[in-house]
Design an enzyme around this catalytic site. Structure first.
Site, PDB file in Angstrom:
ATOM      1  N   SER A 145       0.809  -1.211   0.000  1.00 29.03           N
ATOM      2  CA  SER A 145       0.000   0.000   0.000  1.00 29.03           C
ATOM      3  C   SER A 145       0.843   1.263   0.000  1.00 29.03           C
ATOM      4  O   SER A 145       0.370   2.325  -0.413  1.00 29.03           O
ATOM      5  CB  SER A 145      -0.948   0.009   1.202  1.00 29.03           C
ATOM      6  OG  SER A 145      -0.229  -0.134   2.416  1.00 29.03           O
ATOM      7  N   ASP A 391      -1.735   6.238  11.879  1.00 33.94           N
ATOM      8  CA  ASP A 391      -0.994   5.771  10.704  1.00 33.94           C
ATOM      9  C   ASP A 391       0.296   6.556  10.606  1.00 33.94           C
ATOM     10  O   ASP A 391       0.312   7.715  10.181  1.00 33.94           O
ATOM     11  CB  ASP A 391      -1.836   5.966   9.446  1.00 33.94           C
ATOM     12  CG  ASP A 391      -1.164   5.405   8.194  1.00 33.94           C
ATOM     13  OD1 ASP A 391       0.016   5.002   8.287  1.00 33.94           O
ATOM     14  OD2 ASP A 391      -1.802   5.389   7.128  1.00 33.94           O
ATOM     15  N   HIS A 394       2.080   5.209   6.187  1.00 35.14           N
ATOM     16  CA  HIS A 394       1.798   5.828   4.894  1.00 35.14           C
ATOM     17  C   HIS A 394       2.085   7.322   4.975  1.00 35.14           C
ATOM     18  O   HIS A 394       2.435   7.847   6.024  1.00 35.14           O
ATOM     19  CB  HIS A 394       0.342   5.562   4.509  1.00 35.14           C
ATOM     20  CG  HIS A 394       0.014   4.110   4.391  1.00 35.14           C
ATOM     21  ND1 HIS A 394      -0.454   3.359   5.449  1.00 35.14           N
ATOM     22  CD2 HIS A 394       0.124   3.255   3.344  1.00 35.14           C
ATOM     23  CE1 HIS A 394      -0.637   2.099   5.060  1.00 35.14           C
ATOM     24  NE2 HIS A 394      -0.276   2.013   3.787  1.00 35.14           N
TER      25      HIS A 394
END
Length: 435
Positions: A145, A391, A394
């Site tokens: 991802s 997060d 990312h």
């Protein structure tokens, strides 16, 4: 998928104990020890230091050897006048989980830092130039991802020049295809977070602690079935390797990672990481119908502070670290060295075999280790969603991930002189205002 916090292993170090010398005169011992240390340092540097200086770019207007510049070595400088290449209003797809401004991130300075190489300037991204360079080509991001994060950034950066059209053959957001018809250019994302084959023994009861089977010598069909129709590949992988696995080679169990089973060797994450990239590169070199350009985008570090992802850790910084404050070290450096060493081996083998495949390094790790301010943290979901983990893996969009595509454009331009990419003449095109 967040990394398992238990597996942040330090870099192995050598034992520093010395044998007791036969002669005890202090004036003799000190030079001997000093010489031994210098030899040790020299051997270490000989093994690893060259890995950081593989790619160079020459500043515009200079071509002499002494003016070459490593675009991946530098620092972040604040530019208050810097504009983002896109916003969350741009007509492209920004995953909500990386759309930090949509969910109210209060600071904006993280978007105003630009990368400054030590010996030159990194040009701003030019969408028209990029599309001319890749005219008629198919470019694929293969990995996890975070690789998709870069792909979505690139789609949005190109949207100022041409409308991206989603031509995906599936509703699965992990596999996407975007076309830019006026340039006959296709951008592809292929989900393959471990690059090799995997199998979940209990797919209906999958958890973060589930032990997956990882077949280290078998490439993933998700990408091998596609590559003969692809011109440019960008491989990347990282955080998924920290979860529990049972490792297989030649169909037999060779070890495991966090399996806690008797009579099975507990292997490190570095072993699996090494073997996965070895298999990927070997597959490329042995493939009869792939003669394109393949990049390794290096390890993308996470920045959890004050704890791990599941026990209070977060990433609340609002400015980058300086390179004096933060460097690749510990397990992050070891992951980087592991994949780059396999890259160097494959690159040398390809050159020795006169293979048409071109292997290049998109070396983003040194730049990104400083960007602890560039992650979504809790701004990748609505505030009402208080069950989601922060997060710190990312990257916010827009944000420092856009620099990866500035690097990519410069790397593609370097290939022009070697005949891989034939650029069409520049055209005067009215830019689309899609923001």
């Amino acid at each position: 998928m967040k990394p398992n916090p238990l597996d942040q292993l330090p870099i192995p170090t050598t034992n520093g104990n010395l044998h007791k010398p036969l002669i005890t005169t202090n004036h003799f011992i000190l030079p001997v020890i000093t010489l031994a240390l210098l030899i040790t340092v020299h051997l270490y540097i000989g093994n690893f230091s060259d890995l950081r200086l593989l790619n160079t770019a020459t500043p515009a207007g200079n071509s002499t050897e002494d003016l070459k510049c490593n675009i991946f070595q530098g620092s972040w400088v604040f530019d208050d006048e810097r504009e983002t290449y896109y916003t969350n209003e741009t007509k492209c797809v920004i995953d909500d989980r990386q759309n930090c401004m949509k969910y109210g991130r209060p600071d904006t300075d993280f978007m105003k830092w630009r990368w400054k190489p030590d010996k030159c300037e990194l040009p701003e991204f030019d969408a028209a130039e990029f599309l001319e360079v890749v005219r008629g080509k198919r470019l694929a991001f293969i990995g996890d991802s975070v690789g998709r994060n870069q792909m979505q950034s690139l789609v949005c950066m190109l949207a100022s020049e041409a409308y991206p059209i989603d031509v995906s053959y599936t509703n699965d957001t992990r596999f996407r295809r975007w076309e830019f018809p006026s340039y006959n250019f296709t951008l592809i994302a292929i989900w393959s977070p471990l690059l090799v084959k995997t199998r979940d023994p209990n797919p209906t009861n999958f958890t973060r602690e589930s032990i997956m089977n990882l077949y280290l010598d078998e490439p993933d069909d998700a990408w091998t079935s596609e590559i003969e129709n692809i011109d440019v590949i960008i491989f990347s992988a990282g955080q998924w390797f920290f979860r529990p696995f049972m490792y297989y080679e030649k169909g037999e169990i060779v070890g495991c990672h966090f399996c806690n089973k008797e009579n099975i060797t507990d292997l490190t994450v570095y072993y699996a990481y090494q073997m996965a990239f070895r298999t990927a590169f070997t597959t490329l070199l042995n493939h009869q119908n792939f003669t394109g350009l393949a990049f390794l985008r290096t390890f993308s570090p996470q920045h959890f502070e004050n704890g791990d992802y599941n026990n209070g850790g977060n990433c609340v910084r609002t400015r980058p670290f300086s390179k004096e404050e933060m460097k690749l070290d510990g397990y992050k450096l070891q992951m980087y060295l592991t994949q780059v060493n396999e890259f160097k081996i494959a690159q040398s083998e390809g050159e020795m075999r006169n293979k048409e495949v071109k292997l290049r390094l998109l070396d983003t790790s040194d730049a990104m280790i400083m960007r602890g301010d560039g992650h979504p943290n809790h701004f990748g979901h609505p505030a009402s969603d208080n069950k989601s983990y922060p997060d710190c893996v990312h990257w916010c969009m827009p944000g420092p991930v856009d620099t990866w595509n500035e690097f990519l454009l410069e790397m593609l331009k370097m290939e022009e002189g070697e005949g891989f990419i034939e650029r069409a003449p520049q055209r005067n095109i009215t830019k689309l205002n899609l923001r």
